[in-house]
Design a protein around this motif. Structure first.
Motif, PDB file in Angstrom:
ATOM      1  N   ARG A 179       7.575   0.467  -2.001  1.00 12.29           N
ATOM      2  CA  ARG A 179       6.745   1.029  -0.923  1.00 12.29           C
ATOM      3  C   ARG A 179       7.547   1.928   0.019  1.00 12.29           C
ATOM      4  O   ARG A 179       7.079   3.005   0.396  1.00 12.29           O
ATOM      5  CB  ARG A 179       6.097  -0.116  -0.125  1.00 12.29           C
ATOM      6  CG  ARG A 179       5.102  -0.941  -0.949  1.00 12.29           C
ATOM      7  CD  ARG A 179       4.428  -1.989  -0.107  1.00 12.29           C
ATOM      8  NE  ARG A 179       3.487  -2.782  -0.899  1.00 12.29           N
ATOM      9  CZ  ARG A 179       2.219  -2.433  -1.139  1.00 12.29           C
ATOM     10  NH1 ARG A 179       1.755  -1.297  -0.636  1.00 12.29           N
ATOM     11  NH2 ARG A 179       1.443  -3.197  -1.857  1.00 12.29           N
ATOM     12  N   THR A 190      12.130  -1.119   2.197  1.00 15.16           N
ATOM     13  CA  THR A 190      12.124  -2.013   1.042  1.00 15.16           C
ATOM     14  C   THR A 190      13.433  -2.792   1.010  1.00 15.16           C
ATOM     15  O   THR A 190      14.509  -2.203   0.867  1.00 15.16           O
ATOM     16  CB  THR A 190      11.965  -1.215  -0.261  1.00 15.16           C
ATOM     17  OG1 THR A 190      10.703  -0.544  -0.242  1.00 15.16           O
ATOM     18  CG2 THR A 190      12.030  -2.132  -1.470  1.00 15.16           C
ATOM     19  N   THR A 414       9.229  -6.160   1.724  1.00 16.46           N
ATOM     20  CA  THR A 414       9.314  -5.021   2.634  1.00 16.46           C
ATOM     21  C   THR A 414       9.345  -5.525   4.064  1.00 16.46           C
ATOM     22  O   THR A 414       8.534  -6.381   4.443  1.00 16.46           O
ATOM     23  CB  THR A 414       8.104  -4.086   2.445  1.00 16.46           C
ATOM     24  OG1 THR A 414       7.957  -3.769   1.065  1.00 16.46           O
ATOM     25  CG2 THR A 414       8.285  -2.800   3.241  1.00 16.46           C
ATOM     26  N   GLU A 425      -3.715   0.596   0.565  1.00 17.83           N
ATOM     27  CA  GLU A 425      -2.263   0.491   0.703  1.00 17.83           C
ATOM     28  C   GLU A 425      -1.739  -0.712  -0.055  1.00 17.83           C
ATOM     29  O   GLU A 425      -0.696  -0.636  -0.723  1.00 17.83           O
ATOM     30  CB  GLU A 425      -1.891   0.397   2.180  1.00 17.83           C
ATOM     31  CG  GLU A 425      -0.383   0.376   2.398  1.00 17.83           C
ATOM     32  CD  GLU A 425      -0.001   0.313   3.855  1.00 17.83           C
ATOM     33  OE1 GLU A 425       1.215   0.253   4.151  1.00 17.83           O
ATOM     34  OE2 GLU A 425      -0.905   0.309   4.725  1.00 17.83           O
ATOM     35  N   GLN A 428      -1.959   0.000  -3.712  1.00 15.16           N
ATOM     36  CA  GLN A 428      -1.272   1.252  -4.014  1.00 15.16           C
ATOM     37  C   GLN A 428      -2.167   2.179  -4.845  1.00 15.16           C
ATOM     38  O   GLN A 428      -1.810   2.662  -5.916  1.00 15.16           O
ATOM     39  CB  GLN A 428       0.068   0.993  -4.708  1.00 15.16           C
ATOM     40  CG  GLN A 428       1.082   0.337  -3.760  1.00 15.16           C
ATOM     41  CD  GLN A 428       2.429   0.103  -4.382  1.00 15.16           C
ATOM     42  OE1 GLN A 428       2.727  -1.009  -4.815  1.00 15.16           O
ATOM     43  NE2 GLN A 428       3.267   1.123  -4.412  1.00 15.16           N
ATOM     44  N   TYR A 433      -1.610   6.483  -1.276  1.00 11.86           N
ATOM     45  CA  TYR A 433      -0.731   5.428  -1.776  1.00 11.86           C
ATOM     46  C   TYR A 433      -0.706   5.323  -3.297  1.00 11.86           C
ATOM     47  O   TYR A 433       0.029   4.505  -3.849  1.00 11.86           O
ATOM     48  CB  TYR A 433      -1.166   4.067  -1.208  1.00 11.86           C
ATOM     49  CG  TYR A 433      -1.303   4.052   0.292  1.00 11.86           C
ATOM     50  CD1 TYR A 433      -0.171   4.037   1.110  1.00 11.86           C
ATOM     51  CD2 TYR A 433      -2.561   4.078   0.903  1.00 11.86           C
ATOM     52  CE1 TYR A 433      -0.293   4.030   2.485  1.00 11.86           C
ATOM     53  CE2 TYR A 433      -2.682   4.068   2.282  1.00 11.86           C
ATOM     54  CZ  TYR A 433      -1.545   4.048   3.075  1.00 11.86           C
ATOM     55  OH  TYR A 433      -1.657   4.045   4.442  1.00 11.86           O
TER      56      TYR A 433
END
Length: 820
Positions: A179, A190, A414, A425, A428, A433
């Motif tokens: 991410r 990350t 993260t 998000e 993804q 994203y």
């Protein structure tokens, strides 16, 4: 072969070869301006030509000649100095998509980027050359240097993982990408990204402990995306150190917010994919539990934990916060048993599981989010654990541990997130994203104790790995990268994807057989890491006490050779325990009077021959890197192998037995002699069994000189791809009927619209063994006959010993009867 629609199938069956094409540059359709085009693909390697199907990489090339339009010549529109409004469509790096077909339908033929453009002044022609997705892999190849393999004396990664990682660096993905991989002040970061695509090595973080190789496999069959870690029996544990030792519980200005996530498949266990099941053994069926826990290093030996637990059999998800793992803590549990979500955790399939933790001095806020196999989003309500044993005391993130009973892929942690992500998000997906899966890997065949040092571009290193492992690396007509091991060609096919006959499809061909293609004694060097453990490498004690201002950051560079292995972020010592390895002590004064724990985030990265250490103070006081006596406390220690690996050789040669008589090998040495081939010595082969398998694969490929069928001019068929199996039937010239692999394709179209397709084929086998029936091969040498003296002739010439001695002749001269 490429799948085709009914229109294409009908046109090919009817023999129609009315071709059509579409060419887009920068998304703009320029088909009407195309004067000619050519697409070429082939496997490339320095192995003997007849063995090329077994090794090498393929980068396709497209050549297009464009004319101008609207009364303007092509050089005026597209030369390097032409106006950008028209010239950018063919600038180097511009996207290119080419499709072609028959019967009005089109199939993908090429997808890549412009490499060169050449405008011939005074003509109406510009030539554009493009390369496929390999052009996206021209960035510098960077691989981590973990020490876990020799430190633990077991394989910890593989060449397959290296290929996946190099592709990720170039923007080609086999699973969701990290991410927030790049560090930016004040942005999420990350801490760990473990794809588990054939190894425990990671680009961010470092393996701390890895299981024994006998306890797991990496499998594509059970993968949520592309390849997963699969325990063989019971739970499996692996752990990593993060790239940054963030602190908990955080402060008002720098809160500690963490998102931990992973993908699992609870529908598959090792018993479902075991290639060699024992009929008498109990089939493993465990696919119920998975745990992802964050280990927090507190004062002394005390360890806190933040934990994500899932039990699909019990149909619950727990998020746990413990200030001391030895005494326990508190958790909240979710089961989603409401009317609209009843039984969802009982579903079998691919799950995406995430957990949000926010730690403060008054409690731990937690929230889970899951994506079910059918795409349903399960979002748990926010819960606050404010019990005394759930509140995290000052500590640093020490390790991230995975405990799993099921296929697991893509573990991410993260820090610095703003909260539990929204749907797009988290999954993804969407414009902001989203990612595209465009990588297909193959089973792991090269386990690694250490990752070899690499230089050059990502594509160059991938090509080196392909050569070392006898694999093929190619990007197909749709821009999808495909990695295939040598096992792809290990089994001889019995059926063809397509039949080509001289009566209809074949216009001409050339069949070639050469003794250089015969390799019946094959040697594969390898590096033997047996018995090698870890030893202390470079050590360094800082020369100055560093001051880290309140809520400030201090960055220090320490010289570190590129040959050194990676270093974990320093552990923070207090006055009760000193941890081994790289460490530091923080104090409230430069004299080092009082030790401070859990107040400084520590991150390390390698940069241009230096180790860059970043100290971020979360306290309201200035802190110092000082020992009790006021001396510099930062201590750096690298690890290195206790010895260099020994280079050994695995050899595949003729060794017939009663159960395996090896008639091909016997015939090969009888008719062609012993033909040796030694593979290049490389750091990519680190296992004796793997080296022997590679040597045997080379020998199987070349034990007999398999013919290459080149310059096969055929009627255009857009479905044909590299690696396809075709049956070649020639009744007019070479009189052959054989199966062959496609190892090269060249397709070109001229201005008149005619399309020519030329294939290069490698025979699946060499056909019948040599017999030399009715032949008496001449001897390999024919020396001049020499008449030798006899005893009678010597005694006749020299009646007495005295006469012989007086002659002064040597025994050789007398024997060859020159003086007798």
């Amino acid at each position: 072969m490429q799948p085709a629609d009914d229109a294409t199938e009908s046109a090919l069956a009817a023999g129609e070869r009315t071709t059509t094409h579409t060419t887009r540059l920068g998304g703009k359709d320029v088909s009407a301006q195309v004067q000619s085009w050519q697409v070429e693909r082939s496997y490339a390697t320095d192995l003997p030509a007849a063995m090329r199907a077994f090794s090498g990489s393929s980068a396709a090339q497209l050549q297009v000649q464009l004319s101008g339009t609207a009364g303007r010549p092509a050089p005026e529109m597209y030369s390097p100095w032409a106006p950008r409004s028209t010239a950018d469509v063919v600038r180097p790096g511009q996207s290119v998509v080419h499709e072609s077909g028959v019967g009005g339908a089109r199939l993908p033929a090429f997808r890549g980027t412009v490499r060169t453009r050449s405008a011939s002044s005074g003509t109406d022609s510009v030539q554009v050359t493009a390369l496929d997705g390999a052009e996206r892999l021209r960035g510098p190849a960077v691989l981590p240097k973990p020490d876990a393999g020799f430190r633990l004396s077991r394989p910890m990664s593989s060449a397959t993982w290296c290929v996946s990682e190099l592709l990720r660096q170039g923007g080609l993905y086999a699973c969701p990408p990290p991410r927030h991989p790049d560090f930016e002040e004040g942005k999420p970061l990350t801490l760990l990204y473990a794809s588990l695509h054939g190894g425990f090595s990671v680009p961010y973080g470092q393996p701390a402990s890895v299981p024994a190789a006998k306890d797991y496999v990496f499998s594509r069959a059970a993968a949520p995306h592309e390849m997963a870690l699969v325990p063989k029996s019971g739970e499996l544990t692996a752990s990593w150190t993060p790239r940054s030792r963030i602190t908990v519980p955080g402060t008002a200005t720098a809160p500690c917010r963490i998102l931990a996530e992973l993908w699992v498949n609870n529908a598959v266990s090792y018993g479902d994919i075991d290639p060699d099941p024992d009929p008498a053994a109990v089939k493993p069926t465990n696919s119920d539990k998975v745990v992802l826990q964050l280990e927090l290093n507190r004062n002394g030996a005390t360890t806190g934990q933040l934990k994500l637990e899932v039990d699909f059999a019990g149909e619950w998800v727990r998020l746990v916060s413990m200030d001391d793992s030895a005494t326990g803590g508190w958790f909240s549990q979710w089961s989603w048993r409401g009317e609209t979500q009843r039984g969802y955790l009982g579903l079998k399939g691919v799950w995406h599981i995430g957990a949000y933790f926010e730690c403060t001095s008054t409690g731990t806020t937690i929230q889970p989010r899951l994506t079910a196999p059918d795409g349903t989003q399960l979002i748990g309500g926010v819960s606050v654990l404010d019990q005394a044993t759930a509140i995290q005391k000052p500590a640093e993130l020490q390790a991230i541990t995975l405990i799993t009973e099921m296929p697991t892929e893509c573990v991410q942690v993260t820090s610095g997130v703003s909260g539990m992500p929204e749907q797009n998000e988290f999954t993804q997906t969407g414009t902001a994203y989203g990612w595209t899966k465009n990588v297909e890997l193959d089973d792991v065949v090269l386990p690694l104790y250490t990752l070899p040092r690499v230089t050059g571009s990502q594509w160059e290193v991938i090509s080196q790995i392909a050569k070392a492992s006898m694999s093929t690396a190619e990007i197909d007509e749709r821009g999808v990268f495909r990695w295939k091991n040598y096992s792809r060609f290990a089994l001889r096919p019995t059926t063809a994807d397509l039949t080509l006959t001289s009566v209809r499809e074949i216009a001409s061909l050339t069949a070639t057989e050469e003794i250089d293609a015969c390799r019946n004694y094959c040697v594969q060097p390898y590096k033997d890491w047996t018995g090698i453990t870890a030893a202390v490498g470079t050590t360094l004690t800082d020369q100055a006490v560093r001051a880290i201002a309140a809520s400030g950051t201090t960055t220090v560079k320490y010289l570190l050779s590129d040959d050194e292995y990676d270093i974990d972020p320093p552990t923070t010592d207090d006055d009760t325990i000193i941890t081994p390895g790289t460490n530091v002590r923080f104090a409230t004064t430069a004299a080092g009077t009082t030790a401070v724990k859990g107040m400084v985030d520590l991150m390390v990265r390698r940069e241009d021959g230096y180790l860059v250490v970043r100290f971020s103070n979360r306290d309201t006081r200035t802190l110092y890197t000082a020992t009790k006596t006021g001396t510099p406390s930062f201590y750096l220690e690298t690890r290195k192998p206790s010895a260099d690996p020994v280079e050994r050789q695995a050899i595949a040669l003729l060794a017939p037995t009663a159960s395996a008589p090896d008639p091909d090998g016997v015939a090969s040495e009888r008719f062609y002699g012993r033909q040796e081939y030694t593979a290049e010595s490389t750091d990519w082969v680190q296992d004796a069994g793997v080296a022997l398998a590679l040597a045997r694969a080379m020998r199987a490929a070349g034990v007999l000189p398999v013919p290459v069928i080149g310059d096969v001019d055929v009627l255009y068929d857009p479905r044909i791809q590299l690696g396809d199996v075709v049956r070649v039937v020639d009744t007019t010239g070479a009189a052959l009927n054989t199966l062959a692999w496609v190892v090269g394709i060249r397709t070109s179209a001229a201005a008149d619209g005619g399309v020519q397709q030329t294939l290069t084929l490698r025979g699946v086998d060499a056909g019948a063994l040599p017999a030399d029936s009715g032949l008496t091969p001449d001897a390999p040498s024919s020396p001049v006959a020499v008449a030798l003296a006899t005893y009678a002739s010597v005694t006749s010439a020299f009646p007495t010993l005295a006469a012989l001695t007086a002659s002064g002749l040597t025994w050789g001269e007398i024997k060859e009867s020159a003086h007798v």
